[in-house]
Scaffold this active site. Structure first.
Site, PDB file in Angstrom:
ATOM      1  N   SER A  10       0.873  -1.179   0.000  1.00 47.30           N
ATOM      2  CA  SER A  10       0.000   0.000   0.000  1.00 47.30           C
ATOM      3  C   SER A  10       0.906   1.224   0.000  1.00 47.30           C
ATOM      4  O   SER A  10       2.053   1.159   0.441  1.00 47.30           O
ATOM      5  CB  SER A  10      -0.952   0.000   1.199  1.00 47.30           C
ATOM      6  OG  SER A  10      -0.245  -0.148   2.406  1.00 47.30           O
ATOM      7  N   GLU A  12       1.124   5.569   0.535  1.00 48.96           N
ATOM      8  CA  GLU A  12       0.458   6.729   1.156  1.00 48.96           C
ATOM      9  C   GLU A  12       0.802   8.033   0.431  1.00 48.96           C
ATOM     10  O   GLU A  12       1.953   8.261   0.051  1.00 48.96           O
ATOM     11  CB  GLU A  12       0.913   6.817   2.618  1.00 48.96           C
ATOM     12  CG  GLU A  12       0.245   7.919   3.407  1.00 48.96           C
ATOM     13  CD  GLU A  12       0.618   7.853   4.875  1.00 48.96           C
ATOM     14  OE1 GLU A  12       0.423   6.797   5.526  1.00 48.96           O
ATOM     15  OE2 GLU A  12       1.107   8.878   5.397  1.00 48.96           O
ATOM     16  N   ASP A 104      -2.274  14.278  14.536  1.00 51.53           N
ATOM     17  CA  ASP A 104      -1.289  15.166  15.149  1.00 51.53           C
ATOM     18  C   ASP A 104      -2.006  16.362  15.735  1.00 51.53           C
ATOM     19  O   ASP A 104      -3.026  16.806  15.228  1.00 51.53           O
ATOM     20  CB  ASP A 104      -0.269  15.616  14.089  1.00 51.53           C
ATOM     21  CG  ASP A 104       0.682  14.476  13.747  1.00 51.53           C
ATOM     22  OD1 ASP A 104       1.006  13.695  14.657  1.00 51.53           O
ATOM     23  OD2 ASP A 104       1.078  14.374  12.581  1.00 51.53           O
ATOM     24  N   PHE A 210      11.882  15.321  10.811  1.00 54.80           N
ATOM     25  CA  PHE A 210      10.623  14.609  10.973  1.00 54.80           C
ATOM     26  C   PHE A 210      10.785  13.428  11.938  1.00 54.80           C
ATOM     27  O   PHE A 210       9.905  13.156  12.757  1.00 54.80           O
ATOM     28  CB  PHE A 210      10.125  14.156   9.599  1.00 54.80           C
ATOM     29  CG  PHE A 210       8.719  13.678   9.638  1.00 54.80           C
ATOM     30  CD1 PHE A 210       7.680  14.539   9.955  1.00 54.80           C
ATOM     31  CD2 PHE A 210       8.411  12.342   9.398  1.00 54.80           C
ATOM     32  CE1 PHE A 210       6.374  14.099  10.031  1.00 54.80           C
ATOM     33  CE2 PHE A 210       7.110  11.886   9.463  1.00 54.80           C
ATOM     34  CZ  PHE A 210       6.088  12.766   9.776  1.00 54.80           C
ATOM     35  N   HIS A 260       3.814  -0.722   3.709  1.00 57.52           N
ATOM     36  CA  HIS A 260       3.056   0.512   3.465  1.00 57.52           C
ATOM     37  C   HIS A 260       4.103   1.604   3.230  1.00 57.52           C
ATOM     38  O   HIS A 260       4.854   1.946   4.150  1.00 57.52           O
ATOM     39  CB  HIS A 260       2.188   0.835   4.687  1.00 57.52           C
ATOM     40  CG  HIS A 260       1.387   2.086   4.549  1.00 57.52           C
ATOM     41  ND1 HIS A 260       0.142   2.128   3.955  1.00 57.52           N
ATOM     42  CD2 HIS A 260       1.643   3.374   4.932  1.00 57.52           C
ATOM     43  CE1 HIS A 260      -0.341   3.354   3.982  1.00 57.52           C
ATOM     44  NE2 HIS A 260       0.556   4.138   4.569  1.00 57.52           N
TER      45      HIS A 260
HETATM   46  P1  FAD Z   1      -3.446   6.744  19.639  1.00 60.08           P
HETATM   47  O1  FAD Z   1      -3.481   5.319  19.306  1.00 60.08           O
HETATM   48  O2  FAD Z   1      -4.675   7.349  20.201  1.00 60.08           O
HETATM   49  O3  FAD Z   1      -2.226   6.966  20.639  1.00 60.08           O
HETATM   50  C1  FAD Z   1      -1.742   8.288  20.900  1.00 60.08           C
HETATM   51  C2  FAD Z   1      -1.052   8.360  22.264  1.00 60.08           C
HETATM   52  O4  FAD Z   1      -2.039   8.301  23.286  1.00 60.08           O
HETATM   53  C3  FAD Z   1      -0.071   7.216  22.552  1.00 60.08           C
HETATM   54  O5  FAD Z   1       0.987   7.741  23.296  1.00 60.08           O
HETATM   55  C4  FAD Z   1      -0.900   6.235  23.389  1.00 60.08           C
HETATM   56  O6  FAD Z   1      -0.065   5.499  24.275  1.00 60.08           O
HETATM   57  C5  FAD Z   1      -1.839   7.187  24.141  1.00 60.08           C
HETATM   58  N1  FAD Z   1      -3.183   6.642  24.356  1.00 60.08           N
HETATM   59  C6  FAD Z   1      -3.916   5.888  23.494  1.00 60.08           C
HETATM   60  N2  FAD Z   1      -5.106   5.591  24.033  1.00 60.08           N
HETATM   61  C7  FAD Z   1      -5.139   6.178  25.255  1.00 60.08           C
HETATM   62  C8  FAD Z   1      -6.106   6.252  26.315  1.00 60.08           C
HETATM   63  N3  FAD Z   1      -7.279   5.623  26.223  1.00 60.08           N
HETATM   64  N4  FAD Z   1      -5.772   6.960  27.432  1.00 60.08           N
HETATM   65  C9  FAD Z   1      -4.582   7.576  27.540  1.00 60.08           C
HETATM   66  N5  FAD Z   1      -3.628   7.541  26.569  1.00 60.08           N
HETATM   67  C10 FAD Z   1      -3.905   6.863  25.446  1.00 60.08           C
HETATM   68  N6  FAD Z   1      -1.367  12.096  11.594  1.00 60.08           N
HETATM   69  C11 FAD Z   1      -2.225  12.958  11.027  1.00 60.08           C
HETATM   70  O7  FAD Z   1      -2.443  14.059  11.558  1.00 60.08           O
HETATM   71  N7  FAD Z   1      -2.862  12.644   9.825  1.00 60.08           N
HETATM   72  C12 FAD Z   1      -2.681  11.455   9.218  1.00 60.08           C
HETATM   73  O8  FAD Z   1      -3.272  11.200   8.173  1.00 60.08           O
HETATM   74  C13 FAD Z   1      -1.786  10.508   9.818  1.00 60.08           C
HETATM   75  N8  FAD Z   1      -1.576   9.288   9.278  1.00 60.08           N
HETATM   76  C14 FAD Z   1      -0.787   8.359   9.931  1.00 60.08           C
HETATM   77  C15 FAD Z   1      -0.648   7.070   9.385  1.00 60.08           C
HETATM   78  C16 FAD Z   1       0.155   6.126  10.030  1.00 60.08           C
HETATM   79  C17 FAD Z   1       0.259   4.745   9.435  1.00 60.08           C
HETATM   80  C18 FAD Z   1       0.842   6.465  11.228  1.00 60.08           C
HETATM   81  C19 FAD Z   1       1.732   5.470  11.912  1.00 60.08           C
HETATM   82  C20 FAD Z   1       0.715   7.737  11.760  1.00 60.08           C
HETATM   83  C21 FAD Z   1      -0.110   8.693  11.131  1.00 60.08           C
HETATM   84  N9  FAD Z   1      -0.296   9.981  11.668  1.00 60.08           N
HETATM   85  C22 FAD Z   1      -1.138  10.884  11.049  1.00 60.08           C
HETATM   86  C23 FAD Z   1       0.379  10.380  12.906  1.00 60.08           C
HETATM   87  C24 FAD Z   1      -0.517  10.116  14.132  1.00 60.08           C
HETATM   88  O9  FAD Z   1      -1.716  10.826  14.025  1.00 60.08           O
HETATM   89  C25 FAD Z   1       0.244  10.586  15.356  1.00 60.08           C
HETATM   90  O10 FAD Z   1       1.323   9.727  15.613  1.00 60.08           O
HETATM   91  C26 FAD Z   1      -0.612  10.779  16.604  1.00 60.08           C
HETATM   92  O11 FAD Z   1       0.190  11.457  17.558  1.00 60.08           O
HETATM   93  C27 FAD Z   1      -1.115   9.473  17.223  1.00 60.08           C
HETATM   94  O12 FAD Z   1      -2.153   8.927  16.533  1.00 60.08           O
HETATM   95  P2  FAD Z   1      -2.676   7.439  16.890  1.00 60.08           P
HETATM   96  O13 FAD Z   1      -3.893   7.231  16.118  1.00 60.08           O
HETATM   97  O14 FAD Z   1      -1.580   6.482  16.784  1.00 60.08           O
HETATM   98  O15 FAD Z   1      -3.047   7.689  18.425  1.00 60.08           O
END
Ligand code: FAD
Length: 283
Positions: A10, A12, A104, A210, A260
């Protein structure tokens, strides 16, 4: 066209700023990358919903060109109504998968409505049932905001249990971290495919900037080798392709389910690496 064996690929993109950029991406870059036979192209979602329209338009343009396109989605500063209407729109356009993220932190666009990806997954499942296949992010080198490695794994496990069928990792240049993450997932009973995210290396300065923010470690020896090539784009690219191809070959030996690629909307390095790995469409 048939793909050469598994694993799946895949790729991106981020949404271009304007229509001209979008046309160039869909008609040129995506066409070249489509020759590698990817399963889908995904399109990122800007912090705080800043690219809501651009992501949607890019996804629909890719889909119209005959490619499977997968939108990323985060709550950012959006409320549930905005998310629901985007979900309905994607569904009416036959989009079947979503990359669900916390996203983010937006700078100056208010605060998060939802603090983690699990909450977004729950919103999607409540609103759209099982219609969408959900992909989530994983962090073999530990998410930068995580309080500890074990809490990060616990939250990852909870996010998967909320309804994700696949994860894609943050990029890494350290196979041990990925292997360790897989082992820890296994111990926790997390059995969805964990697809390694691959970042080709083409520009040392932007990569280091980054990586420091994303929590991706660049091995010391590689930093030094790349730093020496700072004024030599061709040399950087050649070393980058050689190193990342080797990384993928080691990952193949672990039996990864796919790759990916973070293409940064460019096709050259991704094509070189994937071709070397045997990803090539053929008649
Ligand atoms: P989560 O899984 O919610 O985790 C974030 C943090 O919160 C972690 O430190 C985790 O330990 C903690 N956490 C999780 N759940 C809880 C809870 N219930 N209580 C307390 N703490 C918790 N960013 C963008 O803005 N746009 C994009 O399109 C984008 N695409 C991405 C694609 C991929 C494949 C990856 C790996 C990253 C991408 N990112 C993107 C970056 C991502 O949004 C950031 O890394 C963001 O900081 C975390 O998102 P997450 O969904 O992993 O968060």
């Amino acid at each position: 066209m048939t793909k050469l064996g598994s694993p799946e690929l895949s790729i991106e993109f981020f949404p271009p700023r304007d229509e001209e950029g979008r046309d160039r991406l869909v008609e040129n870059v995506a066409v070249k990358l489509a020759a590698l036979g990817p399963e889908f192209f995904s399109v990122t979602y800007g912090a705080g919903g800043s690219t809501r329209d651009g992501t949607r338009q890019t996804v629909l343009a890719l889909q119209s060109s005959g490619q499977e396109a997968v939108p990323h989605l985060s709550m950012g500063a959006d409320d549930q109504t905005a998310v629901h209407s985007l979900l309905d729109d994607y569904r009416s356009n036959n989009i079947r998968r979503i990359v669900a993220l916390r996203g983010d932190q937006p700078s100056g666009i208010g605060s998060y409505k939802f603090n983690n990806a699990q909450a977004l997954i729950e919103v999607i499942r409540q609103h759209s049932g099982d219609y969408f296949d959900l992909i989530v992010a994983a962090y073999p080198e530990i998410h930068p905001d995580a309080k500890s490695a074990s809490s990060d794994m616990d939250f990852f496990q909870a996010k998967v249990a909320a309804g994700a069928s696949r994860a894609v990792t943050q990029y890494f240049y350290n196979v041990d971290a990925y292997e360790d993450f897989l082992n820890r997932c296994m111990q926790k009973g997390v059995s969805i495919p964990i697809v390694p995210g691959i970042m080709p290396i083409t520009d040392f300065q932007s990569l280091t900037r980054f990586s420091d923010k994303a929590g991706a470690e660049i091995p010391r020896w590689l930093r030094h080798r790349l730093a020496e090539l700072a004024d030599d784009p061709e040399g950087t690219r050649a070393l980058g392709v050689e190193f990342v191809t080797g990384l993928c070959e080691r990952l193949l030996q672990l039996g990864v389910p796919g790759f990916h690629f973070y293409s940064l909307n460019r096709w050259g390095a991704t094509t070189q690496i994937c071709s070397a790995l045997g990803f090539a469409a053929r008649d």
